[in-house]
Structure formats: structure tokens, C-alpha cells
Design a protein around this motif. Structure first.
Motif, PDB file in Angstrom:
ATOM      1  N   SER A 118       0.993   8.215   1.209  1.00 34.44           N
ATOM      2  CA  SER A 118       0.003   9.164   0.723  1.00 34.44           C
ATOM      3  C   SER A 118       0.179  10.517   1.409  1.00 34.44           C
ATOM      4  CB  SER A 118      -1.420   8.643   0.964  1.00 34.44           C
ATOM      5  OG  SER A 118      -1.641   8.390   2.348  1.00 34.44           O
TER       6      SER A 118
ATOM      7  N   GLY B 102      -3.446   1.989  -6.713  1.00 36.00           N
ATOM      8  CA  GLY B 102      -3.147   2.049  -5.293  1.00 36.00           C
ATOM      9  C   GLY B 102      -2.392   0.809  -4.852  1.00 36.00           C
TER      10      GLY B 102
ATOM     11  N   SER C 260      -1.148   3.285   5.543  1.00 38.11           N
ATOM     12  CA  SER C 260      -0.521   2.299   4.671  1.00 38.11           C
ATOM     13  C   SER C 260      -0.556   0.913   5.297  1.00 38.11           C
ATOM     14  CB  SER C 260       0.930   2.714   4.378  1.00 38.11           C
ATOM     15  OG  SER C 260       1.573   1.767   3.563  1.00 38.11           O
TER      16      SER C 260
ATOM     17  N   ASN D 204      -6.126   9.617   3.735  1.00 35.51           N
ATOM     18  CA  ASN D 204      -4.934   8.795   3.520  1.00 35.51           C
ATOM     19  C   ASN D 204      -5.294   7.386   3.046  1.00 35.51           C
ATOM     20  OD1 ASN D 204      -3.545  10.659   6.052  1.00 35.51           O
ATOM     21  ND2 ASN D 204      -2.366  10.317   4.193  1.00 35.51           N
TER      22      ASN D 204
ATOM     23  N   ALA E 242       0.864  -1.186   0.000  1.00 31.96           N
ATOM     24  CA  ALA E 242       0.000   0.000   0.000  1.00 31.96           C
ATOM     25  C   ALA E 242       0.897   1.232   0.000  1.00 31.96           C
ATOM     26  CB  ALA E 242      -0.917   0.005   1.217  1.00 31.96           C
TER      27      ALA E 242
ATOM     28  N   GLY F 200       6.101   2.651   0.780  1.00 29.96           N
ATOM     29  CA  GLY F 200       4.887   2.188   1.427  1.00 29.96           C
ATOM     30  C   GLY F 200       5.137   0.908   2.177  1.00 29.96           C
TER      31      GLY F 200
ATOM     32  N   ALA G  56      -2.014   9.485  -3.524  1.00 29.89           N
ATOM     33  CA  ALA G  56      -1.019   8.417  -3.404  1.00 29.89           C
ATOM     34  C   ALA G  56       0.298   8.884  -4.006  1.00 29.89           C
ATOM     35  CB  ALA G  56      -1.514   7.162  -4.121  1.00 29.89           C
TER      36      ALA G  56
ATOM     37  N   SER H 262      -4.307   5.598  -0.765  1.00 30.34           N
ATOM     38  CA  SER H 262      -3.414   4.452  -0.629  1.00 30.34           C
ATOM     39  C   SER H 262      -4.067   3.193  -1.199  1.00 30.34           C
ATOM     40  CB  SER H 262      -3.060   4.240   0.843  1.00 30.34           C
ATOM     41  OG  SER H 262      -2.112   3.202   0.998  1.00 30.34           O
TER      42      SER H 262
END
Length: 317
Positions: free
Chosen positions: A10, A304, A104, A145, A7, A34, A24, A149
Motif C-alpha cells: 500500500s 484487499g 501488510s 496503510n 495482504a 504483498g 492498495a 491493505s
């Protein structure tokens, strides 16, 4: 069977859209920025192993880790009590950074769990669950967020869903995390409980004009609207080096500079790669405080989460 989900990091707020806009991030050098979570079968119970560059700053007790909490909530939601799972969190994002670190982890964990169990939850139900779990850390439920993500790109938060917003392919987003931690809850506490009518009107005008400009691909208007009139005036002085960096980045020609989420990460918008690299070089020399800091030149990915199957998991984790 095992599943791993990545993920991306962001940016929340994106200056003009407090709690309503998120984006993202994808480094242009192809590296991943991430967290990753792996879910595999176990004989019984739940277990969690943590690794990655920032694993040492996670709670020492796995029971306090949000990834384990995600598994417990998912199992409870689906009535899967008694299932055995082994989870692995690769923690690649710093905590309290303004890069959507907790989001994330939450997105990667719940997406991995959902994929492992053959997707019993649709995207909308999964996104709502992500918002709930992320809210347990940040102190309130908001999606700026978790939505980007999970879904990628630039996302506008509507009451019941996230709406993708067209971005500008030629923009480069330079993000710099200085290496220090700021509590999201404490940074939110700096904000006033009420805002003046004039400020509220200006916020609405700028957000509406920015969204309209994105859809019309009107670069000049979009850049002019990328200003934070709600949060930055109260937070800027509490982020070491931010105001000086903002001024220098403007001198370099960066079209917009802002705080990513609650900070201390900042972002700068550059219109070309050379300008972005110059901004990154400056930030690496003058904004980064220790070896924990990072600078990345990014663009906004249309995708994403990324999912890997078992033959990639062992190599990745």
C-alpha cells in the motif's frame, strides 16, 4: 484446518492526504506484491517460520516478529490461551520501504487468525486491532496503510472508520523501491511539530478538492491536487535520487509524482500503459540501487486481502 491470507502492499499519504489517505497496490502483470501469512494447528504453543524474498532482514528472534505479536494479542483478546498454532510468514515486501511492509504483515496475520477461528471479530474491530499492532512498529497508530491493505482501493481515514474513495480506472501507479531502508520513525522525526496557518489551509483545500474531484471523476483537478505540502518538503532531500527522478518523470509526462509513505519508494501517476512502462524503464535504470530494489506498474485493486484454503496453502508456501 489451515488458512493463508495475502495482504497487498500500500501507499500511505498519496501525497495530498498525510496520514489520511492510503491506496492498495496491484501489479498489472498479475503478480502479487504483498505478504502472506499462514495459520495452521499445532499441538501446543505458538511457532513462527519465515520465508520469502525479504525474510533474511527480519529480526532473527521470532519473538520480536510482529506476526507472532499479532497472534499473542489476538489470543489474548479472544481469551484463547493454551491454543496451539503454527504460523508462516512469507515476507515479500522490503522493510522500511514505504510500501506498507509492516502493515501488510499485520493485516495478513490478523485476517488469517480471524478466518482460522471463524471470524469472531467484525471488519471494524479487526481494523482497529490492525492499527494498534501496526502502530507498535511505526511509533503511532494510523490507518493509511492497514485500511487499504485490508479493504482494497483508495481509502480516506475518518475518526472511527475508513471511507472508500472512487479512483480513476485509467490511471497507472508506477512504484519504485530503490533497495535501501529508511526508518519510518526517523522520517517522521524530520517533520516539524507545528505548521504555519497558510500551509494548514492549503493542505485542507487540496485534500478536500482531491476527494471532491474523485467523486466527480474530474481527472484534471484530481491530478492538480496531488501535491504534498506537509511532508515532502522536509523529506525529499533525504531520499537519494528522489528529486532527480521526480524531474525526469515529469518530463516523461507523468501527471503526478510523490513519496509513498515515508519513502524511499516513490510513485508516479501515468494516464496510459505506454507512459507507465516508459516511467518504469527509467526508474529501473536510474532509481534502483541494488538487487533488492523493485519497480512495478500497478493499479488500485478493489479487493484487499485474499484468502486461500488448505489445498492451496502447501503450494503457495
Amino acid at each position: 484446518m489451515a488458512v493463508t491470507v495475502y495482504a497487498p502492499a500500500s501507499m500511505g499519504n498519496v501525497s495530498v492526504g498525510f496520514d489520511l489517505l492510503g491506496a492498495a497496490l496491484a501489479p498489472v502483470d498479475g503478480s502479487l506484491l504483498g505478504d502472506r501469512v499462514s495459520v495452521a494447528a499445532a499441538d501446543q504453543g505458538l511457532s513462527l517460520r519465515c520465508c520469502g524474498a525479504y525474510a533474511d532482514v527480519l529480526p532473527p528472534d521470532p519473538a520480536s516478529n510482529i506476526v507472532l505479536r499479532c497472534a499473542e494479542r489476538f489470543i489474548e483478546r479472544l481469551g484463547l490461551e493454551g491454543v496451539g498454532l503454527k504460523l508462516t510468514l512469507e515476507k515479500n515486501l522490503p522493510i522500511g520501504s514505504g510500501l506498507g511492509s509492516s502493515a501488510s504483515s499485520v493485516v495478513a496475520a490478523l485476517a488469517a487468525l480471524n478466518a482460522y477461528f471463524d471470524s469472531p471479530l467484525d471488519d471494524q474491530a479487526l481494523l482497529h486491532l490492525m492499527g494498534e499492532l501496526e502502530g507498535e512498529i511505526s511509533g503511532s497508530v494510523h490507518y493509511d496503510n492497514v485500511a487499504p491493505s485490508f479493504l482494497g482501493g483508495l481509502q480516506l481515514m475518518l475518526p472511527e472508520r475508513a471511507q472508500p474513495v472512487p479512483s480513476f480506472d485509467n490511471w497507472y501507479w508506477v512504484v519504485a523501491y530503490p533497495g535501501i531502508t529508511l526508518s519510518t520513525a526517523k522520517m517522521r522525526a524530520l517533520l516539524p511539530k507545528q505548521v504555519e496557518m497558510a500551509t494548514a489551509i492549503r493542505f485542507g483545500q487540496q485534500l478536500a478538492a482531491f476527494i471532491d474531484a474523485c467523486h466527480r471523476q474530474d481527472e484534471e483537478t484530481a491530478l492538480a491536487m496531488l501535491q504534498d505540502v506537509l511532508a515532502e518538503p522536509h523529506r525529499a532531500a533525504h531520499i537519494p535520487g528522489y528529486q532527480a527522478a521526480r524531474g525526469h518523470l515529469s518530463d516523461l509526462g507523468c501527471a503526478a509524482v510523490g513519496i509513498s509513505g515515508s519513502g524511499p519508494t516513490l510513485f508516479a501517476v501515468a494516464r496510459n500503459r505506454a507512459q507507465a512502462e516508459a516511467a518504469a524503464e527509467y526508474l529501473g535504470q536510474h532509481y534502483i540501487m541494488n538487487e533488492r530494489g523493485l519497480v512495478r506498474v500497478c493499479q488500485l485493486p478493489q479487493q484487499g486481502i485474499q484468502i486461500w484454503q488448505e489445498d492451496v496453502i502447501n503450494a503457495a508456501l
